[in-house]
Write an enzyme that holds these catalytic residues in place. Structure first.
Site, short mmCIF file in Angstrom:
data_model
loop_
_atom_site.label_atom_id
_atom_site.label_comp_id
_atom_site.label_asym_id
_atom_site.label_seq_id
_atom_site.Cartn_x
_atom_site.Cartn_y
_atom_site.Cartn_z
N LYS A 1 0.87 -1.18 0.00
CA LYS A 1 0.00 0.00 0.00
C LYS A 1 0.91 1.23 0.00
CE LYS A 1 -4.22 1.53 2.33
NZ LYS A 1 -5.03 1.76 1.14
N1 PY5 Z 1 -7.80 -1.55 -3.00
C1 PY5 Z 1 -7.19 -0.36 -2.92
C2 PY5 Z 1 -6.43 0.16 -4.08
C3 PY5 Z 1 -7.27 0.36 -1.73
O1 PY5 Z 1 -6.66 1.55 -1.64
C4 PY5 Z 1 -8.00 -0.15 -0.64
C5 PY5 Z 1 -8.10 0.63 0.64
C6 PY5 Z 1 -8.63 -1.39 -0.78
C7 PY5 Z 1 -8.49 -2.08 -1.98
C8 PY5 Z 1 -9.37 -2.04 0.34
O2 PY5 Z 1 -8.49 -2.47 1.33
P1 PY5 Z 1 -8.91 -2.57 2.88
O3 PY5 Z 1 -10.16 -3.34 2.91
O4 PY5 Z 1 -7.79 -3.27 3.52
O5 PY5 Z 1 -9.11 -1.17 3.35
N2 PY5 Z 1 -8.06 2.00 0.47
C9 PY5 Z 1 -7.89 2.94 1.56
C10 PY5 Z 1 -9.00 2.84 2.58
O6 PY5 Z 1 -8.80 3.32 3.68
C11 PY5 Z 1 -7.78 4.33 1.02
C12 PY5 Z 1 -8.97 4.80 0.26
C13 PY5 Z 1 -9.06 6.26 0.11
O7 PY5 Z 1 -10.08 2.32 2.29
#
Ligand code: PY5
Length: 306
Positions: free
Chosen positions: A157
């Site tokens: 990430k």
């Molecule tokens: N894919 C991407 C590219 C992401 O950035 C995120 C999370 C996910 C999938 C989902 O992962 P998780 O379920 O572990 O959160 N994105 C961040 C979030 O906080 C940043 C978004 C603005 O959801």
């Protein structure tokens, strides 16, 4: 989405600093080249308690992201978890909030070799409501492809990865949609700009596998577990673009997005254009789980005494 709401303290490099004083130098390496890794974590207020959702898993992923980029975090996983809890306490947060830990290469050298630049660590917490419209979203398939793992590992990430998401998000918004769905370099469905994706067909769930260049979402893993516990079959397999148009239901999962129904893709209504029954059932269970209402999922929550 609402603008950031300030809290009192931000933790940076070992100190709690007032929100407005948590600053960095303009020659910070990460600002120029994206050399940082971060996490997004939610904490939920429920019956006078604050529960952090899957804190350890998020911090573990932060350390894995850092390892990929040869960033040695000068704290342990347990220390970072403790600081997150302490930060929620000192800020006296008494509502749903979002926690943003970031580890990045600081000021020192301007060249591309980052190895001599210091590792900086900061954590902020702030009140946070919905990220995407809770009733559901209208999406387009982006003309931008998800960055392939052979160029940038999507499982890290990393800050720099998100410039790809930003292009897709702007394109979607400027074309009148709420969110973008990115395909991988082979043309299979990858994920949203900041969310994983599931489709439902004939009562079964499908979600793109790791090799479709997704971030291995912690919400995605939680939904696979909840759906399996509810008796649904869940398959991780490549999803063709047209399956998006013909599936019965579709939804996004993510920390910010939580469970967001997808109502329309490229002008085609999904199902009858409203949240589907299986999505709703899983979403309701997830929403109860994160608020500490379901004993079998309490294992995912860290209570912060406030
Ligand atoms: N894919 C991407 C590219 C992401 O950035 C995120 C999370 C996910 C999938 C989902 O992962 P998780 O379920 O572990 O959160 N994105 C961040 C979030 O906080 C940043 C978004 C603005 O959801």
């Amino acid at each position: 989405m609402a603008a950031l709401k300030k809290t009192s303290w931000i933790w940076i490099d070992g100190e709690f600093k007032p929100w407005d004083e948590a600053k960095i130098h303009v020659l910070t390496h990460a600002l120029h080249y994206g050399t940082g890794v971060f996490e997004g974590i939610r904490a939920y207020m429920s019956d006078g308690k604050i529960y952090v959702f899957r804190l350890k898993e998020h911090i573990e992923r932060l350390f894995k992201s850092a390892k990929i980029y040869f960033m040695d975090i000068p704290y342990t996983i347990e220390e970072i978890c403790r600081i997150v809890i302490e930060l929620i306490r000192v800020n006296d947060v008494r509502e749903d909030c979002y926690i943003r830990p970031i580890v990045f290469r600081g000021y020192g050298y301007i060249g591309l070799n980052p190895l001599n630049n210091p590792i900086q660590v900061a954590i902020a917490v702030f009140p946070f409501g919905k990220y995407l419209s809770s009733g559901g979203v209208r999406c387009c398939v982006s003309s931008w492809r998800r960055i392939p793992g052979y160029s940038l590992p999507p499982q890290a990430k990393a800050c720099g990865n998100y410039i790809n998401s930003v292009l897709a998000k702007i394109e979607a918004l400027k074309s009148g949609y709420d969110e973008a769905i990115l395909l991988d370099d082979k043309g299979y469905v990858s994920e949203g700009s900041g969310e994983n994706l599931f489709i439902v067909k004939d009562g079964k769930l499908y979600t793109p596998p790791i090799y479709s260049d997704i971030l291995e979402g912690i919400t995605r893993a939680s939904i696979i577990e909840i759906a399996s516990d509810l008796g649904y079959e869940v398959y991780e397999r490549p999803i063709a673009r047209v399956e998006l148009y013909t599936c019965d239901e579709a939804f996004f999962t993510g920390t910010a997005a939580e469970i967001t129904p997808i109502l329309e893709i490229d002008g085609r209504k999904i199902g009858d254009g409203e949240e589907g029954p299986i999505t709703k059932r899983i979403r309701c269970m997830f929403e109860e789980a994160v608020r500490g209402k379901l004993p079998s999922y309490m294992k995912w929550l860290t209570e912060v005494s406030i």
